[in-house]
Scaffold this active site. Structure first.
Site, PDB file in Angstrom:
ATOM      1  N   HIS A  79      42.949  -7.926  31.294  1.00 36.93           N
ATOM      2  CA  HIS A  79      42.722  -6.678  30.929  1.00 36.93           C
ATOM      3  C   HIS A  79      44.139  -5.844  30.454  1.00 36.93           C
ATOM      4  O   HIS A  79      45.073  -6.148  31.345  1.00 36.93           O
ATOM      5  CB  HIS A  79      41.770  -5.899  31.675  1.00 36.93           C
ATOM      6  CG  HIS A  79      42.476  -5.527  33.043  1.00 36.93           C
ATOM      7  ND1 HIS A  79      43.288  -4.303  33.382  1.00 36.93           N
ATOM      8  CD2 HIS A  79      42.243  -6.114  34.234  1.00 36.93           C
ATOM      9  CE1 HIS A  79      43.512  -4.143  34.732  1.00 36.93           C
ATOM     10  NE2 HIS A  79      43.126  -5.303  35.227  1.00 36.93           N
ATOM     11  N   ASP A  81      44.531  -2.557  30.072  1.00 37.88           N
ATOM     12  CA  ASP A  81      44.512  -1.076  30.830  1.00 37.88           C
ATOM     13  C   ASP A  81      45.289  -1.043  32.237  1.00 37.88           C
ATOM     14  O   ASP A  81      45.224  -2.037  32.744  1.00 37.88           O
ATOM     15  CB  ASP A  81      43.270  -0.472  30.651  1.00 37.88           C
ATOM     16  CG  ASP A  81      42.168  -1.125  31.671  1.00 37.88           C
ATOM     17  OD1 ASP A  81      42.093  -2.353  31.719  1.00 37.88           O
ATOM     18  OD2 ASP A  81      41.526  -0.165  32.478  1.00 37.88           O
ATOM     19  N   GLU A 176      39.113  -2.163  31.954  1.00 35.02           N
ATOM     20  CA  GLU A 176      38.581  -2.900  33.301  1.00 35.02           C
ATOM     21  C   GLU A 176      38.680  -1.933  34.597  1.00 35.02           C
ATOM     22  O   GLU A 176      37.767  -2.066  35.381  1.00 35.02           O
ATOM     23  CB  GLU A 176      39.341  -4.116  33.454  1.00 35.02           C
ATOM     24  CG  GLU A 176      38.856  -4.902  34.620  1.00 35.02           C
ATOM     25  CD  GLU A 176      39.391  -4.769  35.931  1.00 35.02           C
ATOM     26  OE1 GLU A 176      39.070  -5.282  36.910  1.00 35.02           O
ATOM     27  OE2 GLU A 176      40.141  -4.037  36.024  1.00 35.02           O
ATOM     28  N   GLU A 177      39.615  -1.317  34.557  1.00 38.43           N
ATOM     29  CA  GLU A 177      39.980  -0.247  35.706  1.00 38.43           C
ATOM     30  C   GLU A 177      38.816   0.817  36.020  1.00 38.43           C
ATOM     31  O   GLU A 177      39.014   1.381  37.089  1.00 38.43           O
ATOM     32  CB  GLU A 177      41.473   0.328  35.664  1.00 38.43           C
ATOM     33  CG  GLU A 177      42.446  -0.863  35.561  1.00 38.43           C
ATOM     34  CD  GLU A 177      42.457  -1.530  36.875  1.00 38.43           C
ATOM     35  OE1 GLU A 177      41.879  -1.241  37.909  1.00 38.43           O
ATOM     36  OE2 GLU A 177      43.739  -2.312  36.985  1.00 38.43           O
ATOM     37  N   ASP A 199      43.723 -12.156  36.977  1.00 38.88           N
ATOM     38  CA  ASP A 199      43.931 -10.856  37.593  1.00 38.88           C
ATOM     39  C   ASP A 199      43.821 -10.790  39.019  1.00 38.88           C
ATOM     40  O   ASP A 199      43.719  -9.726  39.437  1.00 38.88           O
ATOM     41  CB  ASP A 199      42.622  -9.946  36.928  1.00 38.88           C
ATOM     42  CG  ASP A 199      42.732  -8.582  37.097  1.00 38.88           C
ATOM     43  OD1 ASP A 199      43.769  -8.002  37.264  1.00 38.88           O
ATOM     44  OD2 ASP A 199      41.823  -7.952  36.917  1.00 38.88           O
TER      45      ASP A 199
HETATM   46 ZN   LIG Z   1      43.255  -5.964  37.271  1.00 42.95          ZN
END
Ligand SMILES: [Zn+2]
Length: 410
Positions: A79, A81, A176-177, A199
């Site tokens: 991701h 972000d 994603e966050e 991740d």
């Molecule tokens: Zn992450």
């Protein structure tokens, strides 16, 4: 433009890509596309001719197969972000070359020190090159380390056609966050059978288990009466709610549990004398444990309510996400191939679980089985975030080996 994984990482972290849960747009912040557009341009320059950014902020691309075999199509995902918890504006990365051990004082804020006592993983980094911020922002190794690693692996596979592999899909998500990372992903267009999010944290780790998660909403209808005439009649919904909270077991809480233990956790309360609402999240690694915790919570509610005969309640369970292990166990080769890839990259594979959800847990239940592999970052979402060049290089090697192993075993 240089293209080592460290070069790429340093290039990406200075671009502010913080997401924003308060925004209703997709992606939540337009600035996430600043990085995504650069990634598309770099993918096109590498030679991935279908690379593009869609209207929702996702980047899709394909490393085309160079094998005669029919190889399962796998996807590497990370991701763009960074977390809303700490600012990602004006990131000034610094490199501690040939780390000699000891605490790391960040130059921009005397209060920010990465202490060995709090970050024992530093002990494995002697002699490595460690990237940190100046202490005034987060670094964004979560998950720009993963982005840089996937980009570098793609470049390596294109530059080394002797390494045989099937079609490999690349997916860079936004938001994603804030839990919206896969809301608008087009799995049909992606066309992958299996995926890996890049991740995770410590080098060598593969995570194939997450919590199963439910939300519970309890509403309490009390008996409201003018306080001057209330004796023997009023049933104050605020006090009923308080009594429920008071009876929660202290040893089944986030603050008292770890590893594979689940919990019951109040996350919201509103109320008046007449009516109150309680919000909970329930977490456990298996569905029976989840159901048992919900039954326990409802038993507490019933017991409290028995003392308030004029009042009533509702108890609503809402599914949030499920442990991806259930899905991954049906395709054991996904994790087995990752374990072998980590080993071939020269690391000791460690399988673990995450006390939280991932894009991968949601993708798994959307039909794309997806464990999480390490990206090398540590102290996510904080100004003390750090990652080493060597661990990022190990992640690149792992991805390249993973591509090779799927072809070998096809
Ligand atoms: Zn992450």
């Amino acid at each position: 433009m240089t293209d080592t994984v460290l070069d790429r990482f340093l290039r990406y972290v200075v671009i502010d890509t913080q997401s924003d849960a308060a925004s209703g747009t997709q992606p939540s912040t337009e600035k996430q596309k600043d990085l995504s557009r650069i990634l598309v341009a770099e993918l096109l320059a590498i030679g991935l001719s279908d690379a593009h950014l869609d209207e929702h902020g996702y980047v899709y691309a394909t490393i085309p197969s160079n094998s005669d075999k029919t190889v399962p199509v796998i996807c590497f995902c990370s991701h763009v972000d960074t977390a809303p918890d700490f600012t990602g504006t004006n990131v000034k990365p610094q490199i501690i070359r040939n780390y000699a051990g000891g605490d790391i004082q960040l130059p921009g804020d005397p209060l920010q020190v990465i202490r060995v006592g709090d970050h024992p993983a530093l002990g494995d980094q002697i002699g490595n090159d460690i990237v940190t911020t100046d202490g005034t922002t987060l670094l964004g190794a979560d998950d720009k380390a993963g982005v840089a690693e996937i980009m570098t692996a793609a470049q390596f596979l294109i530059d080394n056609p002797d390494i045989r592999h099937g079609d490999i899909k690349i997916l860079f998500t936004a938001d994603e966050e804030i839990g919206r990372g896969v809301d608008k992903v087009d799995l049909k267009k992606l066309g992958a059978q299996f995926a890996y999010t890049v991740d995770g944290e410590t080098a060598g780790h593969i995570e194939d288990e997450t919590f199963s998660a439910d939300g519970v909403e309890i509403t309490i209808q009390g008996v409201a009466i003018h306080p001057g005439f209330a004796k023997g009649r009023m049933e104050n919904a605020i006090k009923i709610a308080g009594a429920i909270i008071d009876r929660l077991p202290k040893d089944i809480a986030p603050e008292t549990t770890e590893d594979k233990q689940g919990f019951v956790h109040p996350v919201g309360i509103t109320g008046s004398m007449e009516k109150a609402s309680l919000g909970f999240i329930i977490r456990d690694f298996d569905d029976e444990g989840l159901a048992a915790k919900e039954a326990m919570l409802e038993a507490i509610v019933k017991e409290v309510m028995s003392g308030f005969p004029g009042s009533s309640y509702t108890f609503t369970v809402r599914q949030q996400y499920r442990n991806m292990k259930v899905v991954l166990d049906r395709h054991p080769e996904i994790v087995e191939n990752a374990v072998e890839a980590v080993r071939r990259a020269g690391l000791v594979p460690v399988r673990g679980s995450i006390r939280g959800g991932t894009d991968g847990s949601r993708l798994s239940f959307m039909g794309l089985p997806c464990p999480n592999i390490f990206a090398g970052g540590h102290a996510f979402h904080s100004p003390l975030e750090w990652v080493s060049r060597q661990d990022m290089e190990s992640a690149v090697k792992t991805l390249v080996e993973l591509a090779r192993i799927w072809e070998e075993r096809a």
